[in-house]
Design a protein around this motif. Structure first.
Motif, PDB file in Angstrom:
ATOM      1  N   ALA A   1      -5.066   3.441   3.525  1.00 33.63           N
ATOM      2  CA  ALA A   1      -4.180   2.657   2.671  1.00 33.63           C
ATOM      3  C   ALA A   1      -4.823   2.412   1.310  1.00 33.63           C
ATOM      4  O   ALA A   1      -6.007   2.054   1.219  1.00 33.63           O
ATOM      5  CB  ALA A   1      -3.851   1.335   3.344  1.00 33.63           C
TER       6      ALA A   1
ATOM      7  N   PHE B   1       0.810  -1.210   0.000  1.00 33.26           N
ATOM      8  CA  PHE B   1       0.000   0.000   0.000  1.00 33.26           C
ATOM      9  C   PHE B   1       0.849   1.269   0.000  1.00 33.26           C
ATOM     10  O   PHE B   1       2.011   1.266   0.394  1.00 33.26           O
ATOM     11  CB  PHE B   1      -0.896   0.037   1.252  1.00 33.26           C
ATOM     12  CG  PHE B   1      -1.764  -1.173   1.430  1.00 33.26           C
ATOM     13  CD1 PHE B   1      -2.911  -1.342   0.670  1.00 33.26           C
ATOM     14  CD2 PHE B   1      -1.430  -2.153   2.359  1.00 33.26           C
ATOM     15  CE1 PHE B   1      -3.722  -2.459   0.833  1.00 33.26           C
ATOM     16  CE2 PHE B   1      -2.228  -3.274   2.539  1.00 33.26           C
ATOM     17  CZ  PHE B   1      -3.372  -3.428   1.768  1.00 33.26           C
TER      18      PHE B   1
ATOM     19  N   PRO C   1       2.110  -1.052  -5.351  1.00 32.31           N
ATOM     20  CA  PRO C   1       1.715   0.181  -4.680  1.00 32.31           C
ATOM     21  C   PRO C   1       2.300   1.418  -5.365  1.00 32.31           C
ATOM     22  O   PRO C   1       3.485   1.463  -5.648  1.00 32.31           O
ATOM     23  CB  PRO C   1       2.309   0.017  -3.281  1.00 32.31           C
ATOM     24  CG  PRO C   1       3.527  -0.833  -3.495  1.00 32.31           C
ATOM     25  CD  PRO C   1       3.164  -1.771  -4.599  1.00 32.31           C
TER      26      PRO C   1
ATOM     27  N   SER D   1      -3.883   0.644  -2.726  1.00 33.46           N
ATOM     28  CA  SER D   1      -2.966  -0.009  -3.643  1.00 33.46           C
ATOM     29  C   SER D   1      -2.501   0.989  -4.699  1.00 33.46           C
ATOM     30  O   SER D   1      -1.304   1.091  -4.990  1.00 33.46           O
ATOM     31  CB  SER D   1      -3.645  -1.201  -4.321  1.00 33.46           C
ATOM     32  OG  SER D   1      -2.792  -1.771  -5.285  1.00 33.46           O
TER      33      SER D   1
END
Length: 227
Positions: free
Chosen positions: A105, A98, A125, A107
């Motif tokens: 958080a 993340f 990420p 991706s």
């Protein structure tokens, strides 16, 4: 039957056949809960494109044909207002990796007024700040791109580097260390103006394509009434 009528019928049939694929993520051992995309009604998702899983798309976003936004492994994705993802763009992310934005958080997090050029790969990420420009076939993976930066075509940015705001990444550059990232020059006014013009063009597309689809549907309805 006129050539114009044949063309319109073919156009309308293709739009119906090749609607975008918008779906929750499949149930897997690593993502056992299905989550649906949330797409603002003013945005436009083109035919041939896919939006899958926990994806939030804000207002006036344009997603061009053959784009793949696939939050079935790394998740969630966030795409802010007035951003455009051009033809062939891919968004995907690694599981449980993340970036953090405002204590949440993600991706992949893409800010507002961002342009992602044809065939670029954005792999989480990663974070793209507001007003960034990502050029044709560029790759951004495991990286943070600061506000207003300009990433040229065929450039690769990876290995957890952080690009400071308003920096220029040259064509074909391989930015895989923080030392390389820290040496990048600032964006010129000419480059900034180019990015603004791309934004201006693409921000008209969501409303324009929606009007085109309405026109096509109305023409088909009128043809049926006349027949």
């Amino acid at each position: 039957m006129s050539d114009r009528k044949l063309t319109e019928d073919k156009f309308d049939n293709r739009l119906t056949k090749f609607a975008p694929f918008i779906s929750p993520n499949p149930v897997t051992s690593f993502n056992p809960v299905q989550r649906y995309p949330k797409i603002d009604k003013t945005s436009f998702i083109s035919p041939f494109s896919s939006v899958i899983g926990d994806v939030r798309i804000k207002d006036n976003v344009y997603v061009a044909p053959n784009a793949a936004i696939r939050a079935d492994e790394g998740t969630p994705f966030y795409i802010d207002s007035n951003t455009n993802l051009q033809d062939g763009v891919i968004l995907h992310g690694l599981l449980k990796q993340f970036v953090t934005v405002k204590d949440k958080a993600y991706s992949i997090y893409i800010g507002n007024n961002v342009s992602v050029g044809h065939d670029a790969l954005i792999h989480g990420p990663c974070y793209l700040g507001n007003h960034t420009f990502i050029g044709f076939k560029a790759i951004v993976y495991n990286a943070i791109i600061g506000k207003g930066s300009f990433v040229s075509y065929n450039a690769v940015i990876t290995n957890g580097v952080r690009i400071a705001p308003n920096r220029f990444v040259p064509p074909g550059a391989d930015i895989d260390t923080q030392e390389k990232a820290d040496r990048l020059r600032r964006v010129t006014e000419e480059e900034r103006e180019f990015a603004r013009e791309v934004q201006r063009v693409n921000q008209e597309f969501p409303a324009s394509y929606k009007a085109l689809l309405r026109y096509s549907a109305n023409e088909k309805q009128n043809a049926n009434i006349l027949n």
